[in-house]
Structure formats: structure tokens, C-alpha cells
Design a protein around this motif. Sequence first.
Motif, PDB file in Angstrom:
ATOM      1  N   ALA A   1       0.839  -1.196   0.000  1.00  0.00           N
ATOM      2  CA  ALA A   1       0.000   0.000   0.000  1.00  0.00           C
ATOM      3  C   ALA A   1       0.871   1.242   0.000  1.00  0.00           C
ATOM      4  O   ALA A   1       1.965   1.258   0.541  1.00  0.00           O
ATOM      5  N   ALA A   2       0.376   2.303  -0.608  1.00  0.00           N
ATOM      6  CA  ALA A   2       1.182   3.503  -0.812  1.00  0.00           C
ATOM      7  C   ALA A   2       1.595   4.166   0.496  1.00  0.00           C
ATOM      8  O   ALA A   2       2.628   4.802   0.564  1.00  0.00           O
ATOM      9  N   HIS A   3       0.795   4.024   1.562  1.00  0.00           N
ATOM     10  CA  HIS A   3       1.172   4.716   2.785  1.00  0.00           C
ATOM     11  C   HIS A   3       2.373   4.072   3.461  1.00  0.00           C
ATOM     12  O   HIS A   3       2.869   4.584   4.452  1.00  0.00           O
ATOM     13  N   ASP A   4       2.857   2.922   2.948  1.00  0.00           N
ATOM     14  CA  ASP A   4       4.083   2.313   3.463  1.00  0.00           C
ATOM     15  C   ASP A   4       5.308   2.822   2.709  1.00  0.00           C
ATOM     16  O   ASP A   4       6.429   2.413   2.990  1.00  0.00           O
ATOM     17  N   GLU A   5       5.107   3.669   1.727  1.00  0.00           N
ATOM     18  CA  GLU A   5       6.175   4.113   0.842  1.00  0.00           C
ATOM     19  C   GLU A   5       6.342   5.628   0.920  1.00  0.00           C
ATOM     20  O   GLU A   5       5.447   6.334   1.380  1.00  0.00           O
ATOM     21  N   PRO A   6       7.476   6.142   0.460  1.00  0.00           N
ATOM     22  CA  PRO A   6       7.627   7.601   0.404  1.00  0.00           C
ATOM     23  C   PRO A   6       6.593   8.203  -0.544  1.00  0.00           C
ATOM     24  O   PRO A   6       6.140   7.549  -1.487  1.00  0.00           O
ATOM     25  N   PRO A   7       6.184   9.438  -0.312  1.00  0.00           N
ATOM     26  CA  PRO A   7       5.237  10.093  -1.219  1.00  0.00           C
ATOM     27  C   PRO A   7       5.805  10.148  -2.640  1.00  0.00           C
ATOM     28  O   PRO A   7       7.014  10.292  -2.817  1.00  0.00           O
TER      29      PRO A   7
ATOM     30  N   PHE B   1      -5.303   6.054  -4.147  1.00  0.00           N
ATOM     31  CA  PHE B   1      -6.170   5.003  -3.612  1.00  0.00           C
ATOM     32  C   PHE B   1      -6.188   5.054  -2.090  1.00  0.00           C
ATOM     33  O   PHE B   1      -7.255   5.074  -1.464  1.00  0.00           O
ATOM     34  N   ALA B   2      -4.987   5.058  -1.478  1.00  0.00           N
ATOM     35  CA  ALA B   2      -4.913   5.038  -0.019  1.00  0.00           C
ATOM     36  C   ALA B   2      -5.605   6.256   0.588  1.00  0.00           C
ATOM     37  O   ALA B   2      -6.360   6.134   1.561  1.00  0.00           O
TER      38      ALA B   2
ATOM     39  N   ALA C   1     -16.274  -5.134  -1.075  1.00  0.00           N
ATOM     40  CA  ALA C   1     -15.988  -5.015  -2.506  1.00  0.00           C
ATOM     41  C   ALA C   1     -14.537  -4.603  -2.733  1.00  0.00           C
ATOM     42  O   ALA C   1     -13.860  -5.135  -3.628  1.00  0.00           O
ATOM     43  N   LEU C   2     -14.037  -3.673  -1.929  1.00  0.00           N
ATOM     44  CA  LEU C   2     -12.653  -3.234  -2.081  1.00  0.00           C
ATOM     45  C   LEU C   2     -11.676  -4.360  -1.747  1.00  0.00           C
ATOM     46  O   LEU C   2     -10.660  -4.535  -2.429  1.00  0.00           O
ATOM     47  N   THR C   3     -11.962  -5.127  -0.721  1.00  0.00           N
ATOM     48  CA  THR C   3     -11.091  -6.242  -0.338  1.00  0.00           C
ATOM     49  C   THR C   3     -11.048  -7.300  -1.424  1.00  0.00           C
ATOM     50  O   THR C   3      -9.992  -7.873  -1.722  1.00  0.00           O
ATOM     51  N   THR C   4     -12.178  -7.575  -2.048  1.00  0.00           N
ATOM     52  CA  THR C   4     -12.226  -8.569  -3.132  1.00  0.00           C
ATOM     53  C   THR C   4     -11.434  -8.095  -4.338  1.00  0.00           C
ATOM     54  O   THR C   4     -10.695  -8.866  -4.961  1.00  0.00           O
ATOM     55  N   ALA C   5     -11.571  -6.829  -4.685  1.00  0.00           N
ATOM     56  CA  ALA C   5     -10.899  -6.302  -5.878  1.00  0.00           C
ATOM     57  C   ALA C   5      -9.408  -6.097  -5.657  1.00  0.00           C
ATOM     58  O   ALA C   5      -8.610  -6.299  -6.584  1.00  0.00           O
ATOM     59  N   PHE C   6      -9.028  -5.701  -4.454  1.00  0.00           N
ATOM     60  CA  PHE C   6      -7.624  -5.347  -4.175  1.00  0.00           C
ATOM     61  C   PHE C   6      -7.130  -6.061  -2.916  1.00  0.00           C
ATOM     62  O   PHE C   6      -6.841  -5.423  -1.899  1.00  0.00           O
ATOM     63  N   PRO C   7      -7.034  -7.389  -2.946  1.00  0.00           N
ATOM     64  CA  PRO C   7      -6.679  -8.140  -1.729  1.00  0.00           C
ATOM     65  C   PRO C   7      -5.283  -7.835  -1.202  1.00  0.00           C
ATOM     66  O   PRO C   7      -5.009  -8.073  -0.020  1.00  0.00           O
ATOM     67  N   ALA C   8      -4.385  -7.326  -2.039  1.00  0.00           N
ATOM     68  CA  ALA C   8      -3.017  -7.053  -1.591  1.00  0.00           C
ATOM     69  C   ALA C   8      -2.868  -5.687  -0.938  1.00  0.00           C
ATOM     70  O   ALA C   8      -1.833  -5.405  -0.336  1.00  0.00           O
TER      71      ALA C   8
ATOM     72  N   ARG D   1      -3.978  -2.453   1.653  1.00  0.00           N
ATOM     73  CA  ARG D   1      -4.448  -2.330   3.031  1.00  0.00           C
ATOM     74  C   ARG D   1      -4.898  -0.898   3.295  1.00  0.00           C
ATOM     75  O   ARG D   1      -4.318   0.055   2.792  1.00  0.00           O
ATOM     76  N   TRP D   2      -5.910  -0.803   4.136  1.00  0.00           N
ATOM     77  CA  TRP D   2      -6.372   0.508   4.591  1.00  0.00           C
ATOM     78  C   TRP D   2      -7.155   0.261   5.879  1.00  0.00           C
ATOM     79  O   TRP D   2      -7.489  -0.879   6.220  1.00  0.00           O
TER      80      TRP D   2
END
Length: 298
Positions: free
Chosen positions: A34-40, A78-79, A100-107, A109-110
Motif C-alpha cells: 500500500a502507498a502509505h508504506d512508501e515515500p510520497p 487510492f490510499a 468489494a474493495l477487499t475482493t478487488a484489491f486483496p493485496a 491495506r487501509w
Amino acid sequence: MPDPSAFGPLRAEPLLLAHPHVLPDRLAMFHRRAAHDEPPPVTCAATHSLTAGEGEHDEFFGIRRAAGDVESLWHAAFARVVEAVVAHTPRHQHEELCGALTTAFPALRWSSAQPPNEPLWAGLDYWVRGHQLFAVLTQAATVSTRHACTRARLGDTTAAAAGLETTASVFRCSAAALRLTAGFTADEYRERVRPLMEPPRVTAGFSGILSVDHRALVDALRKWRSYSEIRELSGGAALLRDALTEVYAAHVGVCERFVGEQAPSLRTAATGQQSAAVRVLRALGQRRLGLVDGSADR
């Protein structure tokens, strides 16, 4: 352009998205951290131009096109928008949207926890944030549809089917997002939201359909027509059609709630026609479904 003072914090920090022209055609885009684990993401001015209508659409809904790492831009958007929207989702819609979000994007996190006291947004917040979420999801559907087309062209029907299944899952998220977007009263829409989408604040005929992301998705679906009759992909195509049907049903529901059964949309009225917005939208939905099953006029 719309009056900035009417939007308050909604305009304070635009949502950064790449121009859809540069989106990839691989599902791996959704399998990263997920993007919030990465630098902006590092961004700069976008190099792909928008039409006047597309630019006005982005300005209204607080979206800015940026260049840079395309996948990082999408993940950051997205995040940001998912966490904001989920935190303000009414309880009766919370499970549907998060599922619905979990099914579409299982990898990805939010934070999906429902707040103890349901916070309320004003109608304009739901309208703008809901459309931002819809834009992010539309980009995802474009990527997965392009993936299906590329893999089908190469004869890899297993990977193509995975692309179709992902697109169908994303469409179900989009349907949930549309229902959430209409999560306020028709009176508030008529009195506070619709006037912001009328002249002189915006150009006559303003519409969410003017989104450059919407145009890119329709182009991707048109390309899919060339592969719609591959027998091995019939199951995925059926999932795609059912999910797209749900999206248009949700869109019609928004229209019925805010415009009614007989009134024209802003876009239809600007052409001098008085066709009911609901009827026009249903006809548009049938044409889009024709792209999925190959029955649309070429």
C-alpha cells in the motif's frame, strides 16, 4: 470555473492522478505494498493535455493530473481517498464497500474499522469524495481491461480471464461508490450541489461523463470487443457484463434520486433536449454493455 469558496477543505489538497494515457496494462500494479508504506510520489506537471470539459471536470472534483511514477500516484490516491471515504461511510453501506474493495484489491491495506460514532459529511463532501473514489476505481478498471486485451491478443487466456475477473470486481466497487456518492438528501442536492454545476459557475452541460478516465475506460472496452467471442473467456466476459450492469443500475439510482424519472440531466438540457436523464442513461448503459459482449455497432 466553480467558486472555490463553496468547497472549503475539499480543494485544499487536490487528488493527484496520472493521465490515463500512461496507465500500464498489467495487474501487477495492484499487487504492491500500500502507498502509505512508501515515500510520497515525486510529481511534476502532467505532459498529456485535457480537453476543456475534462479540465473543468477535474477542477470541480479536486483532481490534478501529474507526471511521475504512475503506479505510485495511483497507490497514493487510492490510499488517501479510500481511507477518507471508508471513515465516512454510513453503517448500512460500510460492509458492502469494504467487502468489494477487499475482493478487488486483496493485496492493498487501509483502515476499514467503522468509527464508533458515524461521522456525517455534507452533501458536497459525499459528491466530491465519491467522484474521486470513482475516478481512482475507473483507472483501475482501465488497467485490468487493458491487461485482459493484451493477454488475449497474445493467446494467454488464463491471464486474460484474470484481467476480466479483476475488472468485474472493480466495477462492483464502482457501483458501491456510486451508491455512497448519493448518500445525502435530494433537497440538499437541488439546493447546494446542483447549482455549483450550472452556469455561470461552470460551462453549460457539465457532467461526470466528461472525465478523461471515463473516456479511457470506454476506449479499453471498445478494444475488448475484438476478443469478446473467445470461447475460453466466456465466463470472465459474463462476470464483466453482470458487474457493468450493476454499475449502470447504481448510476440510474443516483439519477432517479436526485433528478427524478422525467427531468433532463444538466448535459441533456444544455443541448436543448428534454429527454429524461434516466432514459438517456439506460440507453447509454445498453450501448456500453454492447461493448462487453461484442454486440455494439462498430
